[in-house]
Scaffold this active site. Structure first.
Site, PDB file in Angstrom:
ATOM      1  CG  ASN A  65      -7.112  -1.115   1.563  1.00 38.92           C
ATOM      2  OD1 ASN A  65      -6.734  -1.087   0.113  1.00 38.92           O
ATOM      3  ND2 ASN A  65      -6.758  -1.499   2.007  1.00 38.92           N
TER       4      ASN A  65
ATOM      5  CB  CYS B 137      -1.034  -0.226   0.951  1.00 40.42           C
ATOM      6  SG  CYS B 137      -1.917  -1.466   1.467  1.00 40.42           S
TER       7      CYS B 137
ATOM      8  CG  HIS C 194      -3.272   3.233   1.904  1.00 39.56           C
ATOM      9  ND1 HIS C 194      -3.967   2.596   1.030  1.00 39.56           N
ATOM     10  CD2 HIS C 194      -3.533   2.223   3.043  1.00 39.56           C
ATOM     11  CE1 HIS C 194      -4.365   1.313   0.799  1.00 39.56           C
ATOM     12  NE2 HIS C 194      -3.609   0.676   2.150  1.00 39.56           N
TER      13      HIS C 194
HETATM   14  N1  ACO Z   1     -19.179  -8.759   8.967  1.00 43.49           N
HETATM   15  C1  ACO Z   1     -19.307 -10.094   9.682  1.00 43.49           C
HETATM   16  N2  ACO Z   1     -18.513  -9.439  11.722  1.00 43.49           N
HETATM   17  C2  ACO Z   1     -17.225 -10.279  10.653  1.00 43.49           C
HETATM   18  C3  ACO Z   1     -16.822  -9.102   9.471  1.00 43.49           C
HETATM   19  C4  ACO Z   1     -17.800  -9.279   8.326  1.00 43.49           C
HETATM   20  N3  ACO Z   1     -17.029  -8.569   7.396  1.00 43.49           N
HETATM   21  N4  ACO Z   1     -15.001  -9.200   9.240  1.00 43.49           N
HETATM   22  C5  ACO Z   1     -15.531  -9.662  10.727  1.00 43.49           C
HETATM   23  N5  ACO Z   1     -16.240  -9.981  12.027  1.00 43.49           N
HETATM   24  C6  ACO Z   1     -16.183  -9.991  12.788  1.00 43.49           C
HETATM   25  C7  ACO Z   1     -15.596 -11.067  13.391  1.00 43.49           C
HETATM   26  O1  ACO Z   1     -15.287 -12.379  12.684  1.00 43.49           O
HETATM   27  C8  ACO Z   1     -15.514 -10.719  14.704  1.00 43.49           C
HETATM   28  O2  ACO Z   1     -15.854 -11.580  15.398  1.00 43.49           O
HETATM   29  P1  ACO Z   1     -16.596 -12.603  16.851  1.00 43.49           P
HETATM   30  O3  ACO Z   1     -16.997 -11.323  18.160  1.00 43.49           O
HETATM   31  O4  ACO Z   1     -17.855 -13.579  16.528  1.00 43.49           O
HETATM   32  O5  ACO Z   1     -15.510 -12.788  16.991  1.00 43.49           O
HETATM   33  C9  ACO Z   1     -15.667  -9.173  14.712  1.00 43.49           C
HETATM   34  O6  ACO Z   1     -16.532  -8.737  13.704  1.00 43.49           O
HETATM   35  C10 ACO Z   1     -14.470  -8.554  15.565  1.00 43.49           C
HETATM   36  O7  ACO Z   1     -13.729  -9.021  14.839  1.00 43.49           O
HETATM   37  P2  ACO Z   1     -12.537  -8.424  14.657  1.00 43.49           P
HETATM   38  O8  ACO Z   1     -10.708  -8.475  13.374  1.00 43.49           O
HETATM   39  O9  ACO Z   1     -12.036  -7.941  15.954  1.00 43.49           O
HETATM   40  O10 ACO Z   1     -12.954  -7.451  13.917  1.00 43.49           O
HETATM   41  P3  ACO Z   1     -11.879  -5.621  14.131  1.00 43.49           P
HETATM   42  O11 ACO Z   1     -13.336  -4.503  15.156  1.00 43.49           O
HETATM   43  O12 ACO Z   1     -10.759  -5.365  14.759  1.00 43.49           O
HETATM   44  O13 ACO Z   1     -12.614  -4.661  12.337  1.00 43.49           O
HETATM   45  C11 ACO Z   1     -11.091  -4.250  11.041  1.00 43.49           C
HETATM   46  C12 ACO Z   1     -11.676  -5.273  12.137  1.00 43.49           C
HETATM   47  C13 ACO Z   1     -12.075  -3.362   9.581  1.00 43.49           C
HETATM   48  C14 ACO Z   1     -10.562  -4.900   9.386  1.00 43.49           C
HETATM   49  C15 ACO Z   1     -10.505  -3.962  11.657  1.00 43.49           C
HETATM   50  O14 ACO Z   1      -9.511  -4.305  12.442  1.00 43.49           O
HETATM   51  C16 ACO Z   1      -9.568  -2.832  11.141  1.00 43.49           C
HETATM   52  O15 ACO Z   1     -10.096  -1.644  11.089  1.00 43.49           O
HETATM   53  N6  ACO Z   1      -8.519  -2.693  11.157  1.00 43.49           N
HETATM   54  C17 ACO Z   1      -7.708  -1.330   9.986  1.00 43.49           C
HETATM   55  C18 ACO Z   1      -6.262  -2.639   9.515  1.00 43.49           C
HETATM   56  C19 ACO Z   1      -6.920  -2.310   7.467  1.00 43.49           C
HETATM   57  O16 ACO Z   1      -8.396  -1.636   7.582  1.00 43.49           O
HETATM   58  N7  ACO Z   1      -6.762  -3.437   7.095  1.00 43.49           N
HETATM   59  C20 ACO Z   1      -7.132  -3.054   5.644  1.00 43.49           C
HETATM   60  C21 ACO Z   1      -5.969  -3.179   4.441  1.00 43.49           C
HETATM   61  S1  ACO Z   1      -4.661  -2.939   4.926  1.00 43.49           S
HETATM   62  C22 ACO Z   1      -3.662  -1.634   4.870  1.00 43.49           C
HETATM   63  O17 ACO Z   1      -4.206  -1.171   3.684  1.00 43.49           O
HETATM   64  C23 ACO Z   1      -2.633  -0.777   5.291  1.00 43.49           C
END
Ligand code: ACO
Length: 328
Positions: A284, A111, A254
């Site tokens: 993304n 990225c 990004h």
């Molecule tokens: N729909 C519904 N539920 C979901 C989904 C989805 N698409 N994806 C995950 N869940 C569920 C999980 O299974 C979990 O369920 P559980 O509690 O029953 O186990 C729950 O949601 C929470 O999961 P987490 O992974 O803890 O979710 P989080 O709140 O961390 O959100 C996210 C995930 C949005 C990816 C977050 O971690 C984030 O913002 N990360 C930043 C990284 C990012 O944006 N990366 C993009 C690519 S990397 C880059 O470009 C640099």
């Protein structure tokens, strides 16, 4: 020497996939995706390639700069999802657009790829080795995503953006790229990874490598990395430029996640309205996000001559970078 962006272009697949469409594929909802990421829809390729999207974006950037393909000295395609290991996407682009006088190669910084491509071009142009370059960020991530993994497949989109960068004589008014800051943290790289083909040769009995060669991500670790590291990197680039956050008109970052962008804005104590966003419409697109957003802003007339802009990328590697420029 002034190093300026004089043309921008972008190309996106036509196929739009909404959060409601995603909910038909995996157990998710429009509400979950919107709230956690800010994404509403993304473009997913039904045949476009990194090379074909890049070529379209390059042609548009050249048209805006008033240049012909034969004028191009250097082409760098930043991508982590090329169709081919050989030849590289940049050489394919060179062939498609007919930039027969260019030298072309790919660069993979995920990225941060466009930012790293831009800094590479900056260094080449500063030395006088080349006079101009096309720098491209392009991805067809849909082919390296596990479409059964709801935690990653909802995040990404396909697309390409390009910038034509030229070295110009200094004028009294400062313009173009002013400063750059970059970094990598390979020790933490496995928080965002994708395995290539397995190691297999006549000298080993079993192929070595992961079975599942799709993108894996520890979302929370990536979030923490981005929100902590990106403001530090931007501040470093600003210090080098002798500027402060108050001087900056647009923070073109990004487009990973709206919450990351809000977190970075908060840490920098900058109103989030200075952070343009398009990830709601395109998701993304890794290395393509910055040049696609830059082209949108440019074509909509939102970048005014003399405005100060920060570009910043961050992602797998881990890698991060920021660049301060004055729009010309
Ligand atoms: N729909 C519904 N539920 C979901 C989904 C989805 N698409 N994806 C995950 N869940 C569920 C999980 O299974 C979990 O369920 P559980 O509690 O029953 O186990 C729950 O949601 C929470 O999961 P987490 O992974 O803890 O979710 P989080 O709140 O961390 O959100 C996210 C995930 C949005 C990816 C977050 O971690 C984030 O913002 N990360 C930043 C990284 C990012 O944006 N990366 C993009 C690519 S990397 C880059 O470009 C640099």
């Amino acid at each position: 020497m002034m190093i300026n962006i004089t043309g921008t272009g972008r190309a996106l697949p036509e196929n739009t996939v909404t959060n409601f469409d995603m909910a038909k594929l995996v157990e998710t909802s429009d509400e979950w995706i919107r709230e956690r990421t800010g994404i509403v829809e993304r473009r997913i390729s039904t045949g476009d390639t990194v090379a074909s999207l890049s070529a379209k974006a390059c042609e548009l950037a050249l048209e805006m700069a008033g240049k012909k393909a034969e004028d191009v000295d250097l082409i760098i395609v930043a991508t982590c999802s090329p169709e081919m290991l050989l030849p590289c996407a940049a050489c394919q682009v060179q062939g498609i657009i007919g930039a027969k006088n260019a030298v072309a190669f790919d660069l993979n910084a995920a990225c941060s790829g466009f930012l790293f491509g831009l800094s590479t071009v900056y260094a080449y142009l500063q030395t006088g080795l080349y006079r101009n370059a096309l720098v491209v960020g392009a991805e067809v991530l849909s082919k390296i995503i596990d479409w059964t993994d709801r935690s990653t497949c909802v995040l990404f989109g396909d697309g390409a953006g390009a910038a034509f960068v030229e070295a110009c004589e200094e004028t009294e008014e400062k313009a173009g790229i002013i400063s750059i800051s970059q970094g990598s943290d390979g020790a933490r790289g496995m928080v965002l990874s994708c395995q290539e083909r397995k190691l297999s040769n006549p000298y080993i009995t079993e192929a070595i490598g992961e079975e599942n060669n799709f993108v894996h991500m520890d979302g929370q670790e990536v979030y923490k990395f981005a929100v902590k590291q990106v403001p530090v990197c931007i501040q470093d680039a600003l210090n080098k430029a002798g500027l402060t956050v108050e001087d900056i008109d647009h923070f073109v970052l990004h487009q990973a996640n709206v919450r990351i962008l809000e977190g970075v804005a908060k840490r920098l104590k900058v109103d989030v309205s200075k952070f343009p966003m398009n990830l709601n419409r395109v998701g993304n697109m890794s290395s393509a996000t910055i040049p696609v957003l830059l082209d949108e802003l440019n074509r909509e007339g939102k970048l005014k001559k003399g405005e100060k802009i920060v570009l910043s990328g961050f992602g797998a590697g881990l890698t991060y970078g920021a660049c301060v420029m004055i729009w010309n």
